[in-house]
Design a protein around this motif. Structure first.
Motif, mmCIF file in Angstrom:
data_model
loop_
_atom_site.group_PDB
_atom_site.id
_atom_site.type_symbol
_atom_site.label_atom_id
_atom_site.label_comp_id
_atom_site.label_asym_id
_atom_site.label_seq_id
_atom_site.Cartn_x
_atom_site.Cartn_y
_atom_site.Cartn_z
ATOM 1 N N ALA A 54 0.833 -1.212 0.000
ATOM 2 C CA ALA A 54 0.000 0.000 0.000
ATOM 3 C C ALA A 54 0.863 1.255 0.000
ATOM 4 N N SER A 55 2.034 1.181 0.632
ATOM 5 C CA SER A 55 2.937 2.340 0.675
ATOM 6 C C SER A 55 3.403 2.718 -0.720
ATOM 7 N N PHE A 56 3.706 1.721 -1.550
ATOM 8 C CA PHE A 56 4.095 1.998 -2.926
ATOM 9 C C PHE A 56 2.982 2.738 -3.663
ATOM 10 N N ILE A 57 1.757 2.290 -3.458
ATOM 11 C CA ILE A 57 0.617 2.894 -4.157
ATOM 12 C C ILE A 57 0.386 4.326 -3.681
ATOM 13 N N VAL A 58 0.425 4.534 -2.361
ATOM 14 C CA VAL A 58 0.220 5.877 -1.811
ATOM 15 C C VAL A 58 1.321 6.819 -2.276
ATOM 16 N N CYS A 59 2.561 6.362 -2.222
ATOM 17 C CA CYS A 59 3.690 7.212 -2.617
ATOM 18 C C CYS A 59 3.642 7.535 -4.113
ATOM 19 N N TRP A 93 2.431 -3.933 -10.066
ATOM 20 C CA TRP A 93 3.380 -4.790 -9.338
ATOM 21 C C TRP A 93 3.065 -4.807 -7.842
ATOM 22 N N ALA A 94 2.773 -3.650 -7.257
ATOM 23 C CA ALA A 94 2.495 -3.569 -5.821
ATOM 24 C C ALA A 94 1.242 -4.367 -5.468
ATOM 25 N N CYS A 95 0.201 -4.270 -6.288
ATOM 26 C CA CYS A 95 -1.033 -5.030 -6.035
ATOM 27 C C CYS A 95 -0.773 -6.525 -6.141
ATOM 28 N N TYR A 96 0.001 -6.912 -7.144
ATOM 29 C CA TYR A 96 0.308 -8.337 -7.308
ATOM 30 C C TYR A 96 1.115 -8.867 -6.132
ATOM 31 N N LEU A 97 2.227 -8.176 -5.815
ATOM 32 C CA LEU A 97 3.103 -8.687 -4.758
ATOM 33 C C LEU A 97 2.392 -8.700 -3.413
#
Length: 297
Positions: A54-59, A93-97
């Motif tokens: 979630a941090s990747f998505i927010v950032c 990628w973030a959602c998958y991982l």
């Protein structure tokens, strides 16, 4: 004098990243676990990896959202295709991982925190490391998003090569993880005396990690296509454009030397120390870069 836009974007993005990690650590330290208990008849929810993803998505969103970059009518300026693709691939990628690690933890558990979940100071290190991972890994994406769309050059050969790298790496990671999941289901209780050696795993002992390193190299290539013009236009400091190259280097170093391959290799060596076929497989199969197996007498 105002600081360059890239610095403002990065400061806000990185501040949000570490704020999220500290909040996650606070909950974990209070509950003395990395899990959230629910009333559902299943295992508790593992939230460490979910927060990381979630941090990747927010950032990524924060790096795109620039309140000061509005047109004459006060509307957000349109995004460049490079920014859309860089952000989209990162979110995919973030959602998958995140979902993959979440499902795997529910099925097989997660022993990473067993020794530290009741030790707040040591537990904090895990969360800070995750913050560094989020910040450095997608740094090229955050920086390319900080550059105004009208300063981006057209999509070119470097971008295409980067997208090919990203697609190849992502495919490797997804396929390798799927093959290992299917193998775990097939062997069941024999897992502790077995190892996977077919499919992509016949070409590399860690094809999923190879895929992750390749996809972030690709992400750096297409994200950094806009850096030279941005540096010339004083939107992106030169030192920041150079710092972005550490993204694929950092990911590869982390996986090969620190938390990925070394831990799994030691675990497999211990678990399969009496399995002759495993040692033959280890000698014949590349550790990282996929290659055809070599015969060892």
């Amino acid at each position: 004098m105002d600081s360059p836009p890239a610095i403002r974007v990065l400061l806000r993005t990185i501040s949000a990243d570490f704020s999220i990690q500290v909040a996650g650590w606070s909950i974990a330290a209070l509950l003395q676990t990395e899990k959230v208990q629910t009333d559902l008849p299943t295992e508790p929810i593992i939230f460490y990896d979910l927060i990381g993803s979630a941090s990747f998505i927010v950032c990524t969103y924060l790096s795109l959202n620039k309140p000061w970059a509005k047109d004459e009518e006060g509307l957000e300026r349109p995004l460049h295709p490079r920014q859309v693709l860089a952000s989209g691939t990162t979110v995919i990628w973030a959602c998958y991982l995140g979902s993959f690690l979440f499902i795997r933890a529910l099925q097989y558990g997660d022993k990473r925190f067993d020794k530290v979940k009741k030790m707040p100071a040591k537990l904090l290190i895990y969360w800070i490391v995750q913050g560094v991972w989020v910040a450095v890994t997608a740094l090229p994406v955050y920086l390319t998003n900080s550059i105004p769309a009208d300063m981006h050059p057209p999509i070119g050969a470097r971008d295409v090569i980067g997208y090919i790298f990203w697609a190849t790496g992502f495919t490797f990671q997804v396929l390798a993880n799927y093959q290992k999941q299917q193998w775990r289901k097939e062997v069941g209780k024999d897992y502790k005396r077995s190892f996977i050696s077919h499919g992509l795993w016949s070409l590399s002992r860690h094809p999923n990690y190879f895929g992750e390193c390749v996809l972030w190299l690709g992400s750096y290539l297409f994200s950094s296509s806009a850096f030279p013009d941005a540096v010339t236009g004083q939107v992106l400091p030169h030192w920041m454009s150079r710092l972005a190259v550490f993204s694929p280097i950092f990911v590869t170093f982390l996986i090969i030397r620190v938390s990925g391959i070394p831990l799994l290799e030691r675990e497999n060596d211990r678990r399969l120390k009496d399995v002759v076929a495993y040692w033959k497989y280890k000698k014949e199969t590349s550790m990282f870069v996929p290659t055809w197996p070599r015969s060892v007498e």
